[in-house]
Design an enzyme around this catalytic site. Structure first.
Site, PDB file in Angstrom:
ATOM      1  N   PRO A   2       0.815  -1.157   0.000  1.00 45.24           N
ATOM      2  CA  PRO A   2       0.000   0.000   0.000  1.00 45.24           C
ATOM      3  C   PRO A   2       0.856   1.214   0.000  1.00 45.24           C
ATOM      4  CG  PRO A   2      -1.046  -1.605   1.401  1.00 45.24           C
ATOM      5  CD  PRO A   2       0.052  -2.205   0.605  1.00 45.24           C
ATOM      6  N   GLU A   3       1.278   1.584  -1.172  1.00 43.48           N
ATOM      7  CA  GLU A   3       1.881   2.908  -1.324  1.00 43.48           C
ATOM      8  C   GLU A   3       0.786   3.815  -1.858  1.00 43.48           C
ATOM      9  OE1 GLU A   3       5.754   2.920  -3.172  1.00 43.48           O
ATOM     10  OE2 GLU A   3       6.080   0.828  -2.666  1.00 43.48           O
TER      11      GLU A   3
END
Length: 271
Positions: A2-3
DNA sequence: AGGTTGACCTGTCAGC
DNA sequence: TGCTGACAGGTCAACC
């Protein structure tokens, strides 16, 4: 996860389902990184009036307050308009609304769901207060970026990950952007010339925009709200490609460790 | 004050 | 097949 691109893609798909709906139930599973900070029952009856993203945080504006969701390393969010069945062992937070169910699934539990009375409250400030500018918003100019880097002696890769100059660039996209800009990840941030800073500024935006268009990366367990995987992985130039040929010069991609995180780069193309 | 390191927690995969 | 160790997208607190 989860960037930034994954969180952005998640936000885009959540928003139309949740906006304007009213919370009718909250379920809290095993403890996450931080406690919710409020009795879950107090959220019931509140309407979701906004869905936003700040860095890697998802923000849900409520009638009275703000709900922050972070996906940590292994989190993903699913929404459905029919009851999705009993909670699974890794479903640690669920919001039931008047028209759907939203679940945070996070095996490693580095993620979090936190309630804050307002965006300016201490609870929100602790998580959001130190964050740098959004890389895809107007405030992220190359002048601002150059001024931020000029103060930092540390390696550029770690300055990018730090999130206090610019938010949202995580481990994968930091490697990718530095490759695109031809800058070695170990180079001191303040020792990068202005022309190359401009290149990196552009590269960060290009990499993130491309990743969002592709639905985010999907190195392991990241899934979208509809359960499909992202496609960025197949587009990676250096990340996860140790020993494989550089797409520009054919030299083998190197892997090093910086700050206990893997960094991938081409020693020929990146100086 | 900036830089560095450890901690959080659990699943997956490579190697023996 | 089974065990062990390395590794994984993030980020804060506590050190030098």
């Amino acid at each position: 996860m989860p960037e930034l691109p994954e969180v952005e893609v998640t936000k885009q798909s959540l928003s139309p389902m949740l906006l304007g709906t009213t919370i009718s139930g909250v379920h809290v599973g095993k403890p996450l990184r931080w406690p919710l900070g409020v009795d879950p029952k107090t959220l019931v009856g509140q309407t979701i009036v906004g869905v936003r993203r700040r860095g890697k945080y998802l923000l849900f504006d409520l009638d009275a307050g703000l709900l922050l969701l972070h996906l940590g390393m292994s989190g993903s969010v699913s929404v459905s308009q029919q009851w999705p069945g009993p909670l699974g062992p890794y479903d640690h937070f669920e919001l039931q609304t008047t028209s759907c169910w939203m679940r945070l699934n996070d095996p490693r539990r580095f993620g979090a769901a936190v309630f804050a009375p307002s965006e300016n409250s201490p609870q929100a400030h602790k998580l959001l207060g130190h964050l740098g500018v959004e890389p895809l918003e107007a405030g992220f100019t190359s002048d601002y970026f150059a001024a931020g880097l000029a103060k930092r002696a540390g390696a550029i890769k770690q300055v990018l990950l730090g999130g206090d100059v610019v938010v949202g660039v995580g481990n994968i996209y930091a490697s990718e952007a530095l490759f695109m800009a031809g800058i070695r990840p170990t180079r001191g941030a303040k020792r990068i010339g202005r022309v190359r800073i401009n290149k990196l500024h552009q590269a960060i935006q290009t990499v993130l925009v491309r990743a969002i268009a592709l639905g985010g990366s999907s190195l392991r367990d990241f899934k979208h709200t509809n359960g499909e995987h992202g496609l960025f992985q197949a587009n990676s130039q250096v990340y996860g490609r140790e020993g494989q040929a550089c797409t520009q010069c054919q030299a083998p991609i190197k892997r090093i460790v910086q700050g206990q995180r893997a960094t991938y780069f081409c020693a020929t193309c990146q100086r």
